[in-house]
Design a protein around this motif. Structure first.
Motif, PDB file in Angstrom:
ATOM      1  N   ASN A 147       0.830  -1.218   0.000  1.00 54.14           N
ATOM      2  CA  ASN A 147       0.000   0.000   0.000  1.00 54.14           C
ATOM      3  C   ASN A 147       0.855   1.256   0.000  1.00 54.14           C
ATOM      4  O   ASN A 147       0.544   2.232  -0.703  1.00 54.14           O
ATOM      5  CB  ASN A 147      -0.941   0.002   1.210  1.00 54.14           C
ATOM      6  CG  ASN A 147      -2.049  -1.025   1.088  1.00 54.14           C
ATOM      7  OD1 ASN A 147      -2.414  -1.414  -0.021  1.00 54.14           O
ATOM      8  ND2 ASN A 147      -2.583  -1.481   2.215  1.00 54.14           N
ATOM      9  N   LYS A 148       1.928   1.237   0.764  1.00 55.50           N
ATOM     10  CA  LYS A 148       2.854   2.374   0.787  1.00 55.50           C
ATOM     11  C   LYS A 148       3.504   2.564  -0.581  1.00 55.50           C
ATOM     12  O   LYS A 148       3.659   3.696  -1.058  1.00 55.50           O
ATOM     13  CB  LYS A 148       3.948   2.139   1.837  1.00 55.50           C
ATOM     14  CG  LYS A 148       3.539   2.465   3.267  1.00 55.50           C
ATOM     15  CD  LYS A 148       3.702   3.958   3.535  1.00 55.50           C
ATOM     16  CE  LYS A 148       3.587   4.247   5.016  1.00 55.50           C
ATOM     17  NZ  LYS A 148       3.725   5.696   5.287  1.00 55.50           N
ATOM     18  N   ARG A 149       3.870   1.455  -1.203  1.00 56.98           N
ATOM     19  CA  ARG A 149       4.560   1.529  -2.489  1.00 56.98           C
ATOM     20  C   ARG A 149       3.643   2.053  -3.593  1.00 56.98           C
ATOM     21  O   ARG A 149       4.032   2.934  -4.365  1.00 56.98           O
ATOM     22  CB  ARG A 149       5.098   0.135  -2.865  1.00 56.98           C
ATOM     23  CG  ARG A 149       5.935   0.106  -4.155  1.00 56.98           C
ATOM     24  CD  ARG A 149       7.259   0.833  -3.943  1.00 56.98           C
ATOM     25  NE  ARG A 149       8.082   0.834  -5.139  1.00 56.98           N
ATOM     26  CZ  ARG A 149       8.050   1.775  -6.086  1.00 56.98           C
ATOM     27  NH1 ARG A 149       7.185   2.781  -5.995  1.00 56.98           N
ATOM     28  NH2 ARG A 149       8.855   1.717  -7.124  1.00 56.98           N
ATOM     29  N   VAL A 150       2.430   1.542  -3.674  1.00 58.84           N
ATOM     30  CA  VAL A 150       1.533   1.940  -4.769  1.00 58.84           C
ATOM     31  C   VAL A 150       1.030   3.372  -4.603  1.00 58.84           C
ATOM     32  O   VAL A 150       0.659   4.025  -5.576  1.00 58.84           O
ATOM     33  CB  VAL A 150       0.335   0.976  -4.918  1.00 58.84           C
ATOM     34  CG1 VAL A 150       0.810  -0.420  -5.276  1.00 58.84           C
ATOM     35  CG2 VAL A 150      -0.527   0.958  -3.673  1.00 58.84           C
ATOM     36  N   SER A 151       1.033   3.854  -3.349  1.00 60.57           N
ATOM     37  CA  SER A 151       0.590   5.238  -3.108  1.00 60.57           C
ATOM     38  C   SER A 151       1.756   6.212  -3.105  1.00 60.57           C
ATOM     39  O   SER A 151       1.584   7.388  -2.758  1.00 60.57           O
ATOM     40  CB  SER A 151      -0.152   5.320  -1.769  1.00 60.57           C
ATOM     41  OG  SER A 151       0.721   4.993  -0.690  1.00 60.57           O
ATOM     42  N   CYS A 152       2.954   5.728  -3.500  1.00 60.72           N
ATOM     43  CA  CYS A 152       4.178   6.540  -3.561  1.00 60.72           C
ATOM     44  C   CYS A 152       4.571   7.105  -2.206  1.00 60.72           C
ATOM     45  O   CYS A 152       5.224   8.147  -2.121  1.00 60.72           O
ATOM     46  CB  CYS A 152       4.025   7.665  -4.600  1.00 60.72           C
ATOM     47  SG  CYS A 152       3.764   7.071  -6.279  1.00 60.72           S
ATOM     48  N   GLY A 153       4.203   6.382  -1.139  1.00 61.92           N
ATOM     49  CA  GLY A 153       4.607   6.790   0.197  1.00 61.92           C
ATOM     50  C   GLY A 153       5.937   6.201   0.613  1.00 61.92           C
ATOM     51  O   GLY A 153       6.482   6.544   1.667  1.00 61.92           O
ATOM     52  N   LEU A 154       6.472   5.324  -0.225  1.00 56.47           N
ATOM     53  CA  LEU A 154       7.738   4.666   0.082  1.00 56.47           C
ATOM     54  C   LEU A 154       8.356   4.189  -1.221  1.00 56.47           C
ATOM     55  O   LEU A 154       7.666   3.659  -2.096  1.00 56.47           O
ATOM     56  CB  LEU A 154       7.500   3.461   1.005  1.00 56.47           C
ATOM     57  CG  LEU A 154       8.730   2.641   1.399  1.00 56.47           C
ATOM     58  CD1 LEU A 154       9.576   3.421   2.402  1.00 56.47           C
ATOM     59  CD2 LEU A 154       8.307   1.305   2.001  1.00 56.47           C
ATOM     60  N   PHE A 155       9.664   4.380  -1.360  1.00 58.26           N
ATOM     61  CA  PHE A 155      10.371   3.872  -2.541  1.00 58.26           C
ATOM     62  C   PHE A 155      11.184   2.651  -2.148  1.00 58.26           C
ATOM     63  O   PHE A 155      11.803   2.606  -1.085  1.00 58.26           O
ATOM     64  CB  PHE A 155      11.307   4.933  -3.129  1.00 58.26           C
ATOM     65  CG  PHE A 155      12.092   4.432  -4.308  1.00 58.26           C
ATOM     66  CD1 PHE A 155      11.509   4.339  -5.556  1.00 58.26           C
ATOM     67  CD2 PHE A 155      13.414   4.005  -4.156  1.00 58.26           C
ATOM     68  CE1 PHE A 155      12.217   3.844  -6.644  1.00 58.26           C
ATOM     69  CE2 PHE A 155      14.138   3.519  -5.235  1.00 58.26           C
ATOM     70  CZ  PHE A 155      13.529   3.438  -6.485  1.00 58.26           C
ATOM     71  N   THR A 156      11.159   1.653  -3.017  1.00 54.52           N
ATOM     72  CA  THR A 156      11.988   0.470  -2.844  1.00 54.52           C
ATOM     73  C   THR A 156      12.455   0.000  -4.214  1.00 54.52           C
ATOM     74  O   THR A 156      11.790   0.268  -5.221  1.00 54.52           O
ATOM     75  CB  THR A 156      11.220  -0.668  -2.132  1.00 54.52           C
ATOM     76  OG1 THR A 156      11.981  -1.875  -2.208  1.00 54.52           O
ATOM     77  CG2 THR A 156       9.852  -0.902  -2.752  1.00 54.52           C
ATOM     78  N   MET A 157      13.588  -0.699  -4.247  1.00 55.64           N
ATOM     79  CA  MET A 157      14.110  -1.216  -5.503  1.00 55.64           C
ATOM     80  C   MET A 157      13.389  -2.491  -5.940  1.00 55.64           C
ATOM     81  O   MET A 157      13.679  -3.046  -6.982  1.00 55.64           O
ATOM     82  CB  MET A 157      15.610  -1.496  -5.376  1.00 55.64           C
ATOM     83  CG  MET A 157      16.454  -0.253  -5.109  1.00 55.64           C
ATOM     84  SD  MET A 157      16.315   0.991  -6.411  1.00 55.64           S
ATOM     85  CE  MET A 157      17.097   0.140  -7.781  1.00 55.64           C
ATOM     86  N   MET A 158      12.444  -2.956  -5.140  1.00 56.10           N
ATOM     87  CA  MET A 158      11.636  -4.117  -5.521  1.00 56.10           C
ATOM     88  C   MET A 158      10.448  -3.635  -6.343  1.00 56.10           C
ATOM     89  O   MET A 158       9.772  -2.676  -5.980  1.00 56.10           O
ATOM     90  CB  MET A 158      11.161  -4.866  -4.264  1.00 56.10           C
ATOM     91  CG  MET A 158      10.346  -6.129  -4.562  1.00 56.10           C
ATOM     92  SD  MET A 158       9.876  -7.029  -3.051  1.00 56.10           S
ATOM     93  CE  MET A 158      11.407  -7.882  -2.684  1.00 56.10           C
ATOM     94  N   TYR A 159      10.188  -4.317  -7.464  1.00 56.65           N
ATOM     95  CA  TYR A 159       9.032  -3.975  -8.288  1.00 56.65           C
ATOM     96  C   TYR A 159       7.742  -4.054  -7.472  1.00 56.65           C
ATOM     97  O   TYR A 159       7.583  -4.943  -6.627  1.00 56.65           O
ATOM     98  CB  TYR A 159       8.899  -4.950  -9.459  1.00 56.65           C
ATOM     99  CG  TYR A 159       9.909  -4.795 -10.565  1.00 56.65           C
ATOM    100  CD1 TYR A 159      10.095  -3.587 -11.217  1.00 56.65           C
ATOM    101  CD2 TYR A 159      10.662  -5.893 -10.989  1.00 56.65           C
ATOM    102  CE1 TYR A 159      11.013  -3.458 -12.245  1.00 56.65           C
ATOM    103  CE2 TYR A 159      11.580  -5.776 -12.025  1.00 56.65           C
ATOM    104  CZ  TYR A 159      11.752  -4.556 -12.650  1.00 56.65           C
ATOM    105  OH  TYR A 159      12.653  -4.435 -13.665  1.00 56.65           O
ATOM    106  N   THR A 160       6.812  -3.158  -7.754  1.00 62.07           N
ATOM    107  CA  THR A 160       5.496  -3.228  -7.124  1.00 62.07           C
ATOM    108  C   THR A 160       4.857  -4.590  -7.411  1.00 62.07           C
ATOM    109  O   THR A 160       4.268  -5.217  -6.514  1.00 62.07           O
ATOM    110  CB  THR A 160       4.586  -2.099  -7.643  1.00 62.07           C
ATOM    111  OG1 THR A 160       5.196  -0.841  -7.348  1.00 62.07           O
ATOM    112  CG2 THR A 160       3.210  -2.161  -6.993  1.00 62.07           C
ATOM    113  N   ALA A 161       4.979  -5.053  -8.650  1.00 67.52           N
ATOM    114  CA  ALA A 161       4.412  -6.355  -9.020  1.00 67.52           C
ATOM    115  C   ALA A 161       5.047  -7.490  -8.227  1.00 67.52           C
ATOM    116  O   ALA A 161       4.380  -8.487  -7.910  1.00 67.52           O
ATOM    117  CB  ALA A 161       4.599  -6.596 -10.517  1.00 67.52           C
TER     118      ALA A 161
END
Length: 297
Positions: A147-161
């Motif tokens: 949820n954090k990743r898809v809402s751009c609240g957190l960046f990670t080098m792991m793909y959202t998918a």
């Protein structure tokens, strides 16, 4: 799963595969988390340690319980696992307990006259319950991360998918744990569809993490993505439902591809931004699918 023996064997066979998979999910989350996500990285490391503790219990309980053919199926470890762990620790700084892998090598297989005791059953029941509680928490952690990743609240080098993918796998294990505790015999329901879809996901992520110069491996990964996408689509239509032989053949082929890729990453013959432990992880999942295909036939 009417007998104590079946309950114990089925539980431990799933645990030897799934606990390692989920603890590596925690490693991959931690390894791909930039400094602003340190809180998530630290939580992932805690989950890794908790799964390590329960994997040690599962390994010890498996002595004299699991058939040799299952132990040798390549779903619990491969010839690359220990070296992949060593390199992952070296390259990420994340502590990885390879002693557990060495312990798994030494699991004593069961004999034809294996008989379970009430204590064996109680010990496995408690392990199942502890794993059910831990995995429920881990599922929520991954859902929060997604949820954090898809809402751009957190960046990670792991793909959202890929975050969604590992969340779905954790939910799958959670469902297995619930069915085990309910002594439900329908553990293999829809596994062909589930793992065919997963094989497509694996190929797509590998395709995206190979160096742009690795055109041969990129094209192979792309072909596997298309093949398993077509299998997943075909399974929705009874008129085009693929045969078990077709599915098994494709599963063996992608297992060979993952094995070759893992070896290439270990020997530095393939350039990529993925760990050899990641492709070894995917290799074990392909081998698990192959095992289920044979066991379910």
């Amino acid at each position: 799963m009417t007998s104590k023996e079946s309950y114990i064997q089925c539980s431990l066979q799933y645990h030897l595969f799934w606990i390692r998979i989920l603890k590596e999910h925690a490693i991959f989350i931690e390894a791909t988390m930039p400094p602003p996500g340190k809180e998530y990285a630290d939580q992932a490391d805690t989950y890794k340690q908790q799964y390590d503790q329960l994997l040690e219990v599962a390994i010890k309980l498996s002595n004299g319980v699991i058939p040799l053919s299952v132990l040798e199926s390549g779903q619990f470890y491969t010839q690359y696992t220990e070296e992949s762990e060593r390199l992952a620790q070296l390259n990420t700084g994340i502590t990885i307990n390879s002693q557990l892998t060495r312990m798994a090598y030494d699991i004593v297989p069961c004999t034809a006259d294996y008989t379970a005791t009430n204590k064996n059953e109680q010990d496995v029941f408690m392990l199942n319950q502890n794993l059910l509680n831990l995995t429920t928490s881990f599922v929520q952690f991954q859902a929060d991360l997604l949820n954090k990743r898809v809402s751009c609240g957190l960046f990670t080098m792991m793909y959202t998918a890929d975050i969604l993918h590992i969340l779905m796998e954790a939910k799958r294990y959670l469902e297995i744990l619930k069915r085990l505790q309910n002594r439900d015999d329908s553990l293999l329901t829809d596994y062909k569809s589930f793992w065919s879809h997963n094989m497509a996901d694996h190929a797509k992520v590998m395709r995206g993490q190979l160096d742009p110069t690795e055109s041969t491996y990129f094209n192979a990964a792309n072909q596997f993505a298309n093949t398993f996408d077509q299998l997943s689509t075909a399974e929705m239509n009874p008129d085009t439902f693929p045969s078990d032989r077709e599915i098994l053949s494709d599963a063996i082929a992608i297992s060979d591809f993952k094995s070759d890729t893992t070896n290439g990453l270990i020997t530095c013959k393939i350039q990529a931004i993925m760990l050899a432990l990641y492709t070894d992880h995917l290799l074990r999942e392909a081998n698990h699918f192959i095992y289920l295909m044979y066991a379910g036939s």
